[in-house]
Scaffold this active site. Structure first.
Site, PDB file in Angstrom:
ATOM      1  N   CYS A 164      22.796  -0.003  35.996  1.00 43.12           N
ATOM      2  CA  CYS A 164      21.771   1.039  35.933  1.00 43.12           C
ATOM      3  C   CYS A 164      22.123   2.310  36.686  1.00 43.12           C
ATOM      4  CB  CYS A 164      20.452   0.493  36.478  1.00 43.12           C
ATOM      5  SG  CYS A 164      20.082  -1.175  35.942  1.00 43.12           S
ATOM      6  N   HIS A 301      13.271   5.311  39.924  1.00 46.63           N
ATOM      7  CA  HIS A 301      13.971   4.363  39.055  1.00 46.63           C
ATOM      8  C   HIS A 301      12.930   3.582  38.250  1.00 46.63           C
ATOM      9  CE1 HIS A 301      17.343   2.090  37.634  1.00 46.63           C
ATOM     10  NE2 HIS A 301      16.896   0.958  38.119  1.00 46.63           N
ATOM     11  N   GLU A 312      11.312  -0.092  46.063  1.00 45.82           N
ATOM     12  CA  GLU A 312      11.538   1.336  45.862  1.00 45.82           C
ATOM     13  C   GLU A 312      10.401   2.170  46.446  1.00 45.82           C
ATOM     14  OE1 GLU A 312      12.416   4.647  42.362  1.00 45.82           O
ATOM     15  OE2 GLU A 312      12.045   2.561  41.792  1.00 45.82           O
ATOM     16  N   LYS A 330      10.982   5.641  32.713  1.00 46.12           N
ATOM     17  CA  LYS A 330      11.152   4.396  31.956  1.00 46.12           C
ATOM     18  C   LYS A 330       9.848   3.897  31.343  1.00 46.12           C
ATOM     19  CE  LYS A 330      15.176   2.844  34.606  1.00 46.12           C
ATOM     20  NZ  LYS A 330      15.231   3.998  35.538  1.00 46.12           N
ATOM     21  N   HIS A 335      14.046   0.877  29.779  1.00 49.22           N
ATOM     22  CA  HIS A 335      15.188   0.933  30.689  1.00 49.22           C
ATOM     23  C   HIS A 335      16.459   1.111  29.863  1.00 49.22           C
ATOM     24  CE1 HIS A 335      17.822   0.511  33.925  1.00 49.22           C
ATOM     25  NE2 HIS A 335      17.251  -0.453  34.599  1.00 49.22           N
ATOM     26  N   PHE A 395      21.839  -3.506  39.544  1.00 49.06           N
ATOM     27  CA  PHE A 395      22.311  -4.843  39.861  1.00 49.06           C
ATOM     28  C   PHE A 395      23.593  -4.738  40.691  1.00 49.06           C
ATOM     29  CE2 PHE A 395      20.535  -7.914  36.404  1.00 49.06           C
ATOM     30  CZ  PHE A 395      19.279  -7.775  36.952  1.00 49.06           C
TER      31      PHE A 395
END
Length: 408
Positions: A164, A301, A312, A330, A335, A395
């Site tokens: 990402c 994000h 976050e 998103k 995503h 990730f």
């Protein structure tokens, strides 16, 4: 050190393939999430929602020979880059082959159908279906190298395949390449094509939304009723350039890149850490020479996952306080994985120029576990921001933060 500016932008998203269409859908609160009936054929796949680009085919002026080594992900990257180069008045320019312009671009993986061809070889003990271009379509750096060949670029190539943060690292490393005098300009960004294999990655982690009968109600970043992410596809390219070079050639200048931070959690592959998220934002602020109070808006994000949103929000609120305006793209696009950092940076710069910032779609009741922030909802918000921050977290515990300054 050199000043770095954005002189061209182009993007392809589930809610539009130019800024006029994208902003119209943002203001109308129209989501790009769709039911994916073909995915009903996959036994065990819980999520049947996606965010495809519904009106994109091979451009007619692309010859089959020129794109024979491209899967859809590389084709998306190529078209987004064409739009950005044209916007920057660099399409066909001798600078592309001079060695003074490079590429920093990425995706989570290569094209899944090409990966499947190699999988069939392992299962069937046969190379039937493989071709001379199968690996080129499959390899993680397929976007960057196909862009090099298609546009004849001979400068440095930085291939980012960091899930990402692929797109945002592409922009960050491009910025550093110009800032430290290694290149005059850079093609930067990320792309991803939609595939049920990518949905399965998150499905196995119970991180996907399964509101399959109501696609317009999900994803729901930061909402108490969120149940996971929806996977989308897209691509975005930013042309970054040395400020003096851009001024000398009369290029359009949309924003200045003034700060970049990236670091790693070093703790868990899939569970984010608020401390290192916040440390990444601090790195970007330090790089820009700014106090936290200078930032007027944060592009989140915002994946709509359980732990991700909480971590976050805590990291962001802990640094900026509860009054920081924030929203998550998103909620409209799903995503887009390797593309999201580039798409969200593009949208953040456009909104900064327009003075209007999109809401987080489907955010009705903020999860009480999320830290207090000024979550933008409803019809969006008019804001006058000299500086905006765009954050992405991937990730592997990879974190990125970009800061853009408005130039008038």
């Amino acid at each position: 050190m050199k000043r770095v500016v954005v002189t061209g932008m182009g993007g392809l998203t589930p809610i539009g393939c130019d800024w006029r269409e994208v902003v119209a859908n943002l203001k109308a609160r129209r989501s790009g999430i769709r039911a994916m009936p073909d995915w009903n054929d996959y036994e065990g796949l819980g999520a049947k929602l996606g965010a495809p680009i519904e009106r994109f085919d091979r451009p007619e002026h692309y010859s089959r020979k020129a794109i024979r080594s491209m899967g859809r992900v590389a084709l998306l990257a190529t078209r987004a880059t064409e739009l950005a180069l044209d916007d920057a008045k660099l399409l066909g320019d001798p600078l592309l082959a001079s060695g003074e312009i490079g590429i920093a671009y990425g995706s989570s993986s290569g094209s899944p159908p090409a990966l499947a061809d190699f999988g069939q070889m392992m299962l069937n003990h046969s190379t039937e279906g493989l071709s001379a271009t199968s690996y080129i379509k499959m390899m993680p750096h397929t976007t960057a190298v196909n862009l090099c060949v298609f546009y004849g670029v001979r400068g440095r190539v930085i291939t980012t395949s960091s899930a990402c943060t692929s797109g945002s690292q592409g922009i960050g490393y491009a910025y550093e390449s110009i800032r430290y005098g290694k290149q005059v300009a850079m093609i930067a960004g990320g792309a991803e094509e939609l595939s049920p294999t990518q949905v399965a990655v998150f499905d196995t982690l119970y991180a996907t939304s399964t509101r399959n009968a109501e696609p317009q109600s999900t994803p729901r970043p930061f909402d108490a009723a969120r149940d996971g992410l929806v996977v989308g596809e897209g691509a975005a390219t930013l042309i970054l350039e040395d400020y003096d070079h851009a001024r000398a050639r009369g290029a359009p200048i949309y924003a200045e890149v003034v700060g970049y931070g990236t670091n790693a959690d070093g703790a868990h592959v899939t569970q984010p850490e608020r401390e290192t998220m916040q440390a990444c934002m601090r790195l970007a602020l330090a790089d820009a020479g700014l106090d936290a109070s200078a930032i007027g808006y944060v592009s989140a994000h915002g994946t709509a996952t359980d732990r991700g949103d909480v971590a976050e929000s805590e990291a962001t609120s802990g640094l900026f306080g509860p009054t920081m305006p924030i929203s998550a793209l998103k909620s409209f696009t799903g995503h887009t994985l390797g593309a999201c950092g580039a798409i969200e940076a593009w949208v953040a710069v456009e909104m900064q120029r327009d003075g209007w910032f999109h809401p987080t779609l489907n955010l009705e009741t903020v999860d009480p576990r999320c830290a207090p922030l000024d979550y933008i909802v409803g019809d969006g918000r008019a804001l006058d921001c000299e500086y905006v921050m765009s954050n992405n977290f991937a990730f592997g515990g990879i974190n990125t933060s970009l800061i853009f300054r408005r130039l008038r």
